[in-house]
Design a protein around this motif. Structure first.
Motif, PDB file in Angstrom:
ATOM      1  N   ASP A 132       5.191  11.412   4.183  1.00 52.74           N
ATOM      2  CA  ASP A 132       5.942  10.662   5.185  1.00 52.74           C
ATOM      3  C   ASP A 132       5.887   9.179   4.831  1.00 52.74           C
ATOM      4  O   ASP A 132       5.283   8.796   3.813  1.00 52.74           O
ATOM      5  CB  ASP A 132       5.393  10.922   6.601  1.00 52.74           C
ATOM      6  N   VAL A 133       6.515   8.353   5.638  1.00 53.90           N
ATOM      7  CA  VAL A 133       6.583   6.924   5.306  1.00 53.90           C
ATOM      8  C   VAL A 133       5.193   6.293   5.228  1.00 53.90           C
ATOM      9  O   VAL A 133       4.881   5.579   4.262  1.00 53.90           O
ATOM     10  CB  VAL A 133       7.486   6.177   6.313  1.00 53.90           C
ATOM     11  N   PHE A 155       0.780   4.252   1.914  1.00 55.32           N
ATOM     12  CA  PHE A 155      -0.626   4.288   1.510  1.00 55.32           C
ATOM     13  C   PHE A 155      -0.740   4.393  -0.013  1.00 55.32           C
ATOM     14  O   PHE A 155      -1.505   3.653  -0.645  1.00 55.32           O
ATOM     15  CB  PHE A 155      -1.336   5.471   2.170  1.00 55.32           C
ATOM     16  N   ALA A 156       0.027   5.310  -0.612  1.00 55.12           N
ATOM     17  CA  ALA A 156      -0.033   5.501  -2.060  1.00 55.12           C
ATOM     18  C   ALA A 156       0.382   4.234  -2.799  1.00 55.12           C
ATOM     19  O   ALA A 156      -0.275   3.814  -3.766  1.00 55.12           O
ATOM     20  CB  ALA A 156       0.869   6.667  -2.462  1.00 55.12           C
ATOM     21  N   PRO A 158       0.770  14.531  10.227  1.00 55.30           N
ATOM     22  CA  PRO A 158       1.213  13.293   9.581  1.00 55.30           C
ATOM     23  C   PRO A 158       0.031  12.485   9.055  1.00 55.30           C
ATOM     24  O   PRO A 158      -1.135  12.777   9.365  1.00 55.30           O
ATOM     25  CB  PRO A 158       1.939  12.554  10.709  1.00 55.30           C
ATOM     26  N   THR A 159       0.331  11.495   8.259  1.00 57.14           N
ATOM     27  CA  THR A 159      -0.706  10.646   7.683  1.00 57.14           C
ATOM     28  C   THR A 159      -1.573  10.016   8.773  1.00 57.14           C
ATOM     29  O   THR A 159      -1.088   9.594   9.816  1.00 57.14           O
ATOM     30  CB  THR A 159      -0.054   9.556   6.813  1.00 57.14           C
ATOM     31  N   ALA A 160      -2.871   9.976   8.507  1.00 58.27           N
ATOM     32  CA  ALA A 160      -3.855   9.521   9.492  1.00 58.27           C
ATOM     33  C   ALA A 160      -3.735   8.025   9.793  1.00 58.27           C
ATOM     34  O   ALA A 160      -3.260   7.241   8.966  1.00 58.27           O
ATOM     35  CB  ALA A 160      -5.255   9.825   8.983  1.00 58.27           C
ATOM     36  N   ARG A 161      -4.212   7.681  10.996  1.00 60.64           N
ATOM     37  CA  ARG A 161      -4.280   6.276  11.402  1.00 60.64           C
ATOM     38  C   ARG A 161      -5.646   5.999  12.019  1.00 60.64           C
ATOM     39  O   ARG A 161      -6.215   6.853  12.704  1.00 60.64           O
ATOM     40  CB  ARG A 161      -3.212   5.943  12.445  1.00 60.64           C
ATOM     41  N   CYS A 162      -6.156   4.800  11.810  1.00 61.39           N
ATOM     42  CA  CYS A 162      -7.376   4.352  12.476  1.00 61.39           C
ATOM     43  C   CYS A 162      -7.065   3.054  13.205  1.00 61.39           C
ATOM     44  O   CYS A 162      -6.728   2.047  12.575  1.00 61.39           O
ATOM     45  CB  CYS A 162      -8.511   4.128  11.483  1.00 61.39           C
ATOM     46  N   ILE A 163      -7.145   3.097  14.531  1.00 61.19           N
ATOM     47  CA  ILE A 163      -6.902   1.903  15.343  1.00 61.19           C
ATOM     48  C   ILE A 163      -8.244   1.215  15.551  1.00 61.19           C
ATOM     49  O   ILE A 163      -9.141   1.749  16.206  1.00 61.19           O
ATOM     50  CB  ILE A 163      -6.240   2.281  16.677  1.00 61.19           C
ATOM     51  N   ILE A 164      -8.387   0.052  14.960  1.00 60.12           N
ATOM     52  CA  ILE A 164      -9.657  -0.680  14.938  1.00 60.12           C
ATOM     53  C   ILE A 164      -9.564  -1.846  15.916  1.00 60.12           C
ATOM     54  O   ILE A 164      -8.789  -2.792  15.715  1.00 60.12           O
ATOM     55  CB  ILE A 164      -9.963  -1.201  13.522  1.00 60.12           C
ATOM     56  N   LEU A 165     -10.341  -1.770  16.971  1.00 62.29           N
ATOM     57  CA  LEU A 165     -10.342  -2.792  18.014  1.00 62.29           C
ATOM     58  C   LEU A 165     -11.472  -3.776  17.728  1.00 62.29           C
ATOM     59  O   LEU A 165     -12.639  -3.388  17.649  1.00 62.29           O
ATOM     60  CB  LEU A 165     -10.528  -2.143  19.384  1.00 62.29           C
ATOM     61  N   VAL A 166     -11.117  -5.039  17.572  1.00 66.05           N
ATOM     62  CA  VAL A 166     -12.101  -6.056  17.206  1.00 66.05           C
ATOM     63  C   VAL A 166     -12.316  -6.999  18.387  1.00 66.05           C
ATOM     64  O   VAL A 166     -11.382  -7.662  18.843  1.00 66.05           O
ATOM     65  CB  VAL A 166     -11.645  -6.855  15.971  1.00 66.05           C
TER      66      VAL A 166
END
Length: 336
Positions: free
Chosen positions: A92-93, A98-99, A123-131
């Motif tokens: 997917d997009v 990522f590649a 679908p391709t993974a996501r990590c939502i990082i809250l700072v």
């Protein structure tokens, strides 16, 4: 023996295996994580609906290819190491992005994406990082395609041609991934290469303590962990006690302690490394960067003290700004 001592020619210094994730970084107020049912400083696995809901609530500061081992690979490449990476994305997009992102960072990425219905369902993974304002990061991870990584994704020719195969604990949840870890370790050792493991997160350790201990005792040459993780592994609040226990279980461990620096343990001997002071903006990827600096040094035959110093320099650079990648070319730090 302080360095790798690899005699055979290798195509790569480092091969990373982990969750291929698109990182989404967002600054939030201090109370946001707890108000939304999160443990500040931890990592929570979420589903697609939760990911979409969070995505709509935040101000996105930065989006890039990520995942723990992928971050390590990018930083190591920035420091001049020859690097490859294996991880699962969808066709997917985000997966294509990522590649492209990894290749642009100088990292060889030969993994095949999920196709067709499998890619649509995962679908391709996501990590939502809250700072938060103190630089602490709280991670919400939708694993998506990552859960499909299995032994068949361990490319033997790549593992055999890497001095060190470095595996991230975050990938360890699916049973197929656990088998992939053991497959990679077997292939690497049969080729006379080394295997490293990052424990990644104390919650990962809590979920898989027995399996991690089995890996550490029988399959891993270099263990990376921070203070919380190593204490969780041995179920103690005393770092020195945990350090003594890990020294009994493996001959080589690298333990990071944030502003207290790091401790390298090899064959019961300890080397203490100071941290490199900087203004902390975002701690995302600090441990990943430390591992990158350490392994970039170790695979180029540096002493353990030099490897630790390179790890501290790399960690200091990435925590001084948003994102887990260096904003400068760090190859000059290898020239001392």
């Amino acid at each position: 023996m302080e360095n790798s001592g690899q005699a055979a020619e290798c195509r790569f210094d480092l091969l990373g295996i982990g969750n291929a994730i698109v990182d989404v970084l967002a600054p939030v107020e201090t109370a946001f994580p707890e108000r939304n049912g999160m443990t500040p400083g931890g990592m929570m696995l979420i589903d697609a609906a939760r990911a979409e809901a969070l995505y709509g609530q935040i101000r996105r500061e930065k989006e890039m290819g990520g995942g723990s081992a992928a971050n390590t690979c990018v930083v190591a490449s920035n420091m001049g190491a020859r690097v490859a990476y294996l991880g699962k994305v969808a066709d997917d997009v985000p997966g294509q992005a990522f590649a492209t992102d990894m290749q642009a960072a100088g990292v060889y990425f030969p993994s095949s994406p999920l196709q067709g219905d499998a890619g649509t369902a995962h679908p391709t993974a996501r990590c939502i990082i809250l700072v938060t304002p103190d630089g602490q990061r709280t991670m919400n991870t939708y694993l998506g395609a990552c859960v499909n990584f299995g032994p068949e994704d361990v490319l033997a020719d790549v593992v055999q041609s890497a001095k060190v195969t470095y595996m991230e604990g975050y990938l360890f949840d699916p049973p197929a991934a656990q088998e992939a870890f053991r497959t990679a370790a077997r292939i690497a050792h049969e080729a006379g290469r080394k295997v490293a493991l990052s424990l990644s997160d104390r919650f990962c350790v809590d979920r898989h303590r027995a399996a991690f201990l089995d890996l550490v005792r029988g399959h891993i040459d270099i263990l990376f962990a921070n203070e919380d993780e190593i204490c969780a592994l041995y179920q103690t609040a005393d770092f020195d006690h945990a350090a003594r226990l890990v020294a009994d279980d493996t001959h080589f461990a690298v333990l990071t302690r944030s502003e207290k620096g790091s401790v390298i343990i090899q064959d019961q001997q300890r080397i203490v490394i100071d941290s490199v002071r900087t203004q902390v903006i975002d701690t995302t990827g600090a441990g990943d960067a430390y591992a990158a600096g350490f392994l970039a040094g170790w695979t180029s035959d540096r002493t353990l003290a030099e490897c630790g110093r390179l790890g501290s320099v790399a960690a200091s650079e990435v925590i001084s700004h948003y994102g887990a990648r260096p904003l400068m070319n760090m190859r000059q730090d290898m020239d001392f």
